[in-house]
Write a protein that holds these residues in place. Structure first.
Motif, PDB file in Angstrom:
ATOM      1  N   UNK A 292     -24.133  -3.649 -28.968  1.00 54.50           N
ATOM      2  CA  UNK A 292     -25.399  -2.708 -28.819  1.00 54.50           C
ATOM      3  C   UNK A 292     -26.444  -3.666 -29.016  1.00 54.50           C
ATOM      4  N   UNK A 293     -26.367  -4.534 -30.085  1.00 55.94           N
ATOM      5  CA  UNK A 293     -27.497  -5.633 -30.089  1.00 55.94           C
ATOM      6  C   UNK A 293     -27.491  -6.444 -29.026  1.00 55.94           C
ATOM      7  N   UNK A 294     -26.623  -7.002 -28.417  1.00 56.67           N
ATOM      8  CA  UNK A 294     -26.615  -7.630 -27.221  1.00 56.67           C
ATOM      9  C   UNK A 294     -27.257  -6.863 -26.059  1.00 56.67           C
ATOM     10  N   UNK A 295     -26.819  -5.712 -26.021  1.00 49.12           N
ATOM     11  CA  UNK A 295     -27.776  -4.851 -24.928  1.00 49.12           C
ATOM     12  C   UNK A 295     -29.078  -4.754 -25.091  1.00 49.12           C
ATOM     13  N   UNK A 296     -29.526  -4.652 -26.510  1.00 47.25           N
ATOM     14  CA  UNK A 296     -31.199  -4.649 -26.727  1.00 47.25           C
ATOM     15  C   UNK A 296     -31.853  -5.874 -26.521  1.00 47.25           C
ATOM     16  N   UNK A 297     -30.956  -6.807 -26.670  1.00 48.02           N
ATOM     17  CA  UNK A 297     -31.552  -8.285 -26.439  1.00 48.02           C
ATOM     18  C   UNK A 297     -31.688  -8.613 -25.097  1.00 48.02           C
ATOM     19  N   UNK A 298     -30.543  -8.020 -24.064  1.00 46.52           N
ATOM     20  CA  UNK A 298     -30.830  -8.125 -22.677  1.00 46.52           C
ATOM     21  C   UNK A 298     -31.746  -7.338 -22.192  1.00 46.52           C
ATOM     22  N   UNK A 299     -32.055  -6.194 -22.677  1.00 46.29           N
ATOM     23  CA  UNK A 299     -33.480  -5.426 -22.381  1.00 46.29           C
ATOM     24  C   UNK A 299     -34.631  -5.959 -22.680  1.00 46.29           C
ATOM     25  N   UNK A 300     -34.715  -6.595 -23.874  1.00 50.45           N
ATOM     26  CA  UNK A 300     -35.873  -7.121 -24.239  1.00 50.45           C
ATOM     27  C   UNK A 300     -36.148  -8.203 -23.764  1.00 50.45           C
ATOM     28  N   UNK A 301     -34.986  -9.089 -23.201  1.00 56.02           N
ATOM     29  CA  UNK A 301     -35.156 -10.458 -22.595  1.00 56.02           C
ATOM     30  C   UNK A 301     -35.733 -10.079 -21.030  1.00 56.02           C
ATOM     31  N   UNK A 302     -35.558  -8.947 -20.545  1.00 51.55           N
ATOM     32  CA  UNK A 302     -36.490  -8.654 -19.337  1.00 51.55           C
ATOM     33  C   UNK A 302     -37.619  -8.165 -19.456  1.00 51.55           C
ATOM     34  N   UNK A 303     -37.895  -7.056 -20.208  1.00 53.65           N
ATOM     35  CA  UNK A 303     -39.005  -6.113 -20.346  1.00 53.65           C
ATOM     36  C   UNK A 303     -40.008  -6.878 -21.006  1.00 53.65           C
ATOM     37  N   UNK A 304     -40.022  -7.693 -22.127  1.00 52.11           N
ATOM     38  CA  UNK A 304     -40.999  -8.300 -22.649  1.00 52.11           C
ATOM     39  C   UNK A 304     -41.685  -9.633 -21.826  1.00 52.11           C
ATOM     40  N   UNK A 305     -40.824 -10.478 -21.309  1.00 46.72           N
ATOM     41  CA  UNK A 305     -41.707 -11.483 -20.303  1.00 46.72           C
ATOM     42  C   UNK A 305     -42.199 -11.028 -19.179  1.00 46.72           C
ATOM     43  N   UNK A 306     -41.571  -9.779 -18.698  1.00 44.37           N
ATOM     44  CA  UNK A 306     -41.864  -9.196 -17.417  1.00 44.37           C
ATOM     45  C   UNK A 306     -43.609  -8.624 -17.634  1.00 44.37           C
ATOM     46  N   UNK A 307     -43.538  -7.755 -18.639  1.00 45.71           N
ATOM     47  CA  UNK A 307     -44.494  -6.938 -19.256  1.00 45.71           C
ATOM     48  C   UNK A 307     -45.925  -8.099 -19.351  1.00 45.71           C
ATOM     49  N   UNK A 308     -45.527  -9.236 -20.066  1.00 40.47           N
ATOM     50  CA  UNK A 308     -46.545  -9.953 -20.294  1.00 40.47           C
ATOM     51  C   UNK A 308     -47.136 -10.676 -19.117  1.00 40.47           C
ATOM     52  N   UNK A 309     -46.128 -11.239 -18.107  1.00 38.34           N
ATOM     53  CA  UNK A 309     -46.350 -11.462 -17.065  1.00 38.34           C
ATOM     54  C   UNK A 309     -47.393 -10.677 -15.974  1.00 38.34           C
ATOM     55  N   UNK A 310     -47.130  -9.397 -16.009  1.00 39.98           N
ATOM     56  CA  UNK A 310     -47.835  -8.459 -15.096  1.00 39.98           C
ATOM     57  C   UNK A 310     -49.169  -8.293 -16.148  1.00 39.98           C
ATOM     58  N   UNK A 311     -49.260  -7.970 -17.144  1.00 42.38           N
ATOM     59  CA  UNK A 311     -50.329  -7.982 -17.932  1.00 42.38           C
ATOM     60  C   UNK A 311     -51.462  -9.049 -17.660  1.00 42.38           C
ATOM     61  N   UNK A 312     -50.916 -10.323 -17.507  1.00 41.49           N
ATOM     62  CA  UNK A 312     -51.753 -11.573 -17.275  1.00 41.49           C
ATOM     63  C   UNK A 312     -52.128 -11.529 -15.987  1.00 41.49           C
ATOM     64  N   UNK A 313     -51.291 -11.231 -14.907  1.00 36.41           N
ATOM     65  CA  UNK A 313     -51.694 -11.200 -13.696  1.00 36.41           C
ATOM     66  C   UNK A 313     -52.757 -10.099 -13.424  1.00 36.41           C
ATOM     67  N   UNK A 314     -52.366  -8.749 -13.922  1.00 37.60           N
ATOM     68  CA  UNK A 314     -53.588  -7.724 -13.915  1.00 37.60           C
ATOM     69  C   UNK A 314     -55.050  -8.135 -14.632  1.00 37.60           C
TER      70      UNK A 314
END
Length: 121
Positions: free
Chosen positions: A25-47
């Motif tokens: 489960x910890x690995x699952x959360x890491x995998x989710x965060x590994x995509x969501x956080x960088x993509x959120x930051x990238x989109x926010x910077x783009x916007x």
């Protein structure tokens, strides 16, 4: 009548706590965060770039690209939609490969095999 079997509510609660503490489960959360956080930051910077350029670089954003009505601002605005759909598509692919198989294994371990799409079906 007394039985040694625990009540279903206690079993479910303990099962969920055990899953939450598991390495899988910890690995699952890491995998989710590994995509969501960088993509959120990238989109926010783009916007933010789009908004800042619109506010402070009006000459650049007003530069005509095609014809008399298509300028940089319009293209940037349309690219906001394109990037949103691209991120959604990338997430769907990522989830299919990295998140869903682990979530399905965890769900099967706790006996929720019949709920393929979560508690809301």
């Amino acid at each position: 009548m007394s039985t040694d079997a625990p009540t279903p509510a206690t079993t479910s609660h303990e099962q969920y706590l055990a899953v939450q503490r598991s390495d899988e489960f910890a690995g699952l959360r890491r995998a989710l965060r590994g995509f969501v956080f960088p993509m959120t930051v990238a989109f926010f910077l783009w916007y933010a770039l789009y908004v800042i350029l619109s506010a402070y670089a009006r000459g650049f954003m007003g530069t005509k690209l095609f014809g008399s009505n298509i300028n940089v601002a319009l293209v940037f605005g349309l690219l906001q939609f394109v990037s949103t759909f691209l991120i959604a598509w990338l997430y769907a692919r990522y989830a299919d490969r990295k998140i869903d198989p682990v979530a399905d294994r965890i769900r099967a371990e706790i006996g929720e095999v019949g709920h393929e799409h979560g508690p809301r079906g």
